[in-house]
Scaffold this motif. Structure first.
Motif, mmCIF file in Angstrom:
data_model
loop_
_atom_site.group_PDB
_atom_site.id
_atom_site.type_symbol
_atom_site.label_atom_id
_atom_site.label_comp_id
_atom_site.label_asym_id
_atom_site.label_seq_id
_atom_site.Cartn_x
_atom_site.Cartn_y
_atom_site.Cartn_z
ATOM 1 N N ALA A 154 0.837 -1.195 0.000
ATOM 2 C CA ALA A 154 0.000 0.000 0.000
ATOM 3 C C ALA A 154 0.873 1.246 0.000
ATOM 4 N N CYS A 155 0.315 2.307 -0.534
ATOM 5 C CA CYS A 155 0.982 3.613 -0.505
ATOM 6 C C CYS A 155 1.233 3.979 0.959
ATOM 7 N N THR A 156 2.465 4.361 1.287
ATOM 8 C CA THR A 156 2.789 4.664 2.683
ATOM 9 C C THR A 156 2.202 6.004 3.122
ATOM 10 N N ILE A 157 1.664 6.763 2.180
ATOM 11 C CA ILE A 157 1.093 8.063 2.534
ATOM 12 C C ILE A 157 -0.432 7.993 2.621
ATOM 13 N N CYS A 158 -1.094 7.473 1.611
ATOM 14 C CA CYS A 158 -2.562 7.482 1.607
ATOM 15 C C CYS A 158 -3.155 6.094 1.837
ATOM 16 N N HIS A 159 -2.325 5.063 1.886
ATOM 17 C CA HIS A 159 -2.741 3.684 2.188
ATOM 18 C C HIS A 159 -3.524 2.993 1.077
ATOM 19 N N ARG A 160 -3.627 3.631 -0.077
ATOM 20 C CA ARG A 160 -4.266 2.982 -1.212
ATOM 21 C C ARG A 160 -3.395 1.806 -1.669
ATOM 22 N N ASP A 161 -4.009 0.740 -2.145
ATOM 23 C CA ASP A 161 -3.232 -0.372 -2.694
ATOM 24 C C ASP A 161 -2.464 0.107 -3.921
ATOM 25 N N ALA B 53 4.915 4.866 -2.670
ATOM 26 C CA ALA B 53 3.825 5.835 -2.802
ATOM 27 C C ALA B 53 3.131 5.684 -4.150
ATOM 28 N N CYS B 54 1.836 5.983 -4.146
ATOM 29 C CA CYS B 54 1.075 5.917 -5.393
ATOM 30 C C CYS B 54 1.360 7.159 -6.243
ATOM 31 N N ARG B 55 1.008 7.082 -7.507
ATOM 32 C CA ARG B 55 1.243 8.203 -8.427
ATOM 33 C C ARG B 55 0.569 9.485 -7.961
ATOM 34 N N ILE B 56 -0.629 9.332 -7.398
ATOM 35 C CA ILE B 56 -1.379 10.520 -6.981
ATOM 36 C C ILE B 56 -0.635 11.259 -5.878
ATOM 37 N N CYS B 57 -0.118 10.503 -4.905
ATOM 38 C CA CYS B 57 0.636 11.140 -3.815
ATOM 39 C C CYS B 57 1.933 11.755 -4.328
ATOM 40 N N VAL B 58 2.617 11.052 -5.237
ATOM 41 C CA VAL B 58 3.858 11.595 -5.793
ATOM 42 C C VAL B 58 3.561 12.886 -6.551
HETATM 43 ZN ZN ZN Z 1 -0.892 7.530 -2.122
#
Ligand code: ZN
Ligand code: ZN
Length: 210
Positions: free
Chosen positions: A8-15, A24-29
């Motif tokens: 999971a994304c370490t920031i938003c927890h999305r898979d 991290a997911c693309r959205i958070c980056v």
């Molecule tokens: Zn994220």
């Protein structure tokens, strides 16, 4: 820590999808990149802080003219944000030094504070995707960038701290979030929510008095 198959994304927890960085997911980056970009440059948030230094500037408190007491000469909270060791340049250069030890950033303390901010933002943005995939503390970096962006943005827009919004998880638990909340885990059922998923949850109904 081993990376589970369903990391999971370490920031938003999305898979995370397979093609996304490890931490991290693309959205958070993208969001971190936007915040960094917004801070730097001649029309960036950091540059615009100086216009907020005078008491009563922008959307700050009431003008002090006519007051019997001498006005505070500068808004110290704004001044603090602008200093070399303050909550913007301080952590930015700390991260530059950290990434530099891994050959992924160049420290440069030459020039004005504005030039140092611009340089730090430039070198960090350049290797942002690398950090999202390789840097163990990427979530901490993301949170700090968000905090400095928020602190500057608030001074310039005069916005008050984010309002807390209660939303309801399908399990019935009420989660208290703000429009800034990157992600949350429901304490009732353990469901992980990313930012956009949180925003889609229904508002908790106000209890109607019987
Ligand atoms: Zn994220
Ligand atoms: Zn729940």
């Amino acid at each position: 820590m081993t990376l589970a198959e369903t990391a999971a994304c370490t920031i938003c927890h999305r898979d995370l999808r397979d093609d996304e960085p490890a931490y991290a997911c693309r959205i958070c980056v993208d969001l971190i990149d936007q915040h960094l970009r917004a801070l730097a440059g001649p029309t960036g948030l950091y540059a615009r802080l100086s216009a907020q230094l005078a008491p009563g500037a922008g959307n700050g408190g009431p003008a002090v003219s006519g007051s019997r007491t001498a006005p505070v000469p500068l808004r110290l909270e704004v001044l603090n944000l602008m200093t070399a060791g303050g909550p913007v340049l301080g952590p930015l250069e700390t991260w530059v030094r950290d990434w530099e030890t891994q050959g992924r950033a160049d420290m440069c303390e030459a020039g004005t504070l504005q030039q140092r901010v611009d340089h730090a933002v430039g070198t960090l943005r350049f290797n942002l995707t690398w950090a999202a995939g390789r840097h163990l503390a990427f979530d901490e970096f993301g949170r700090e960038v968000h905090a400095m962006w928020r602190a500057c943005d608030r001074q310039i827009t005069g916005e008050r701290p984010a309002r807390i919004v209660p939303v309801t998880c399908p399990c019935g638990t009420v989660l208290r979030i703000t429009l800034d909340t990157a992600g949350a885990r429901c304490p009732g059922c353990g469901e992980q929510y990313g930012h956009s998923e949180l925003m889609e949850l229904p508002l908790a109904e106000r209890r109607i008095a019987a």
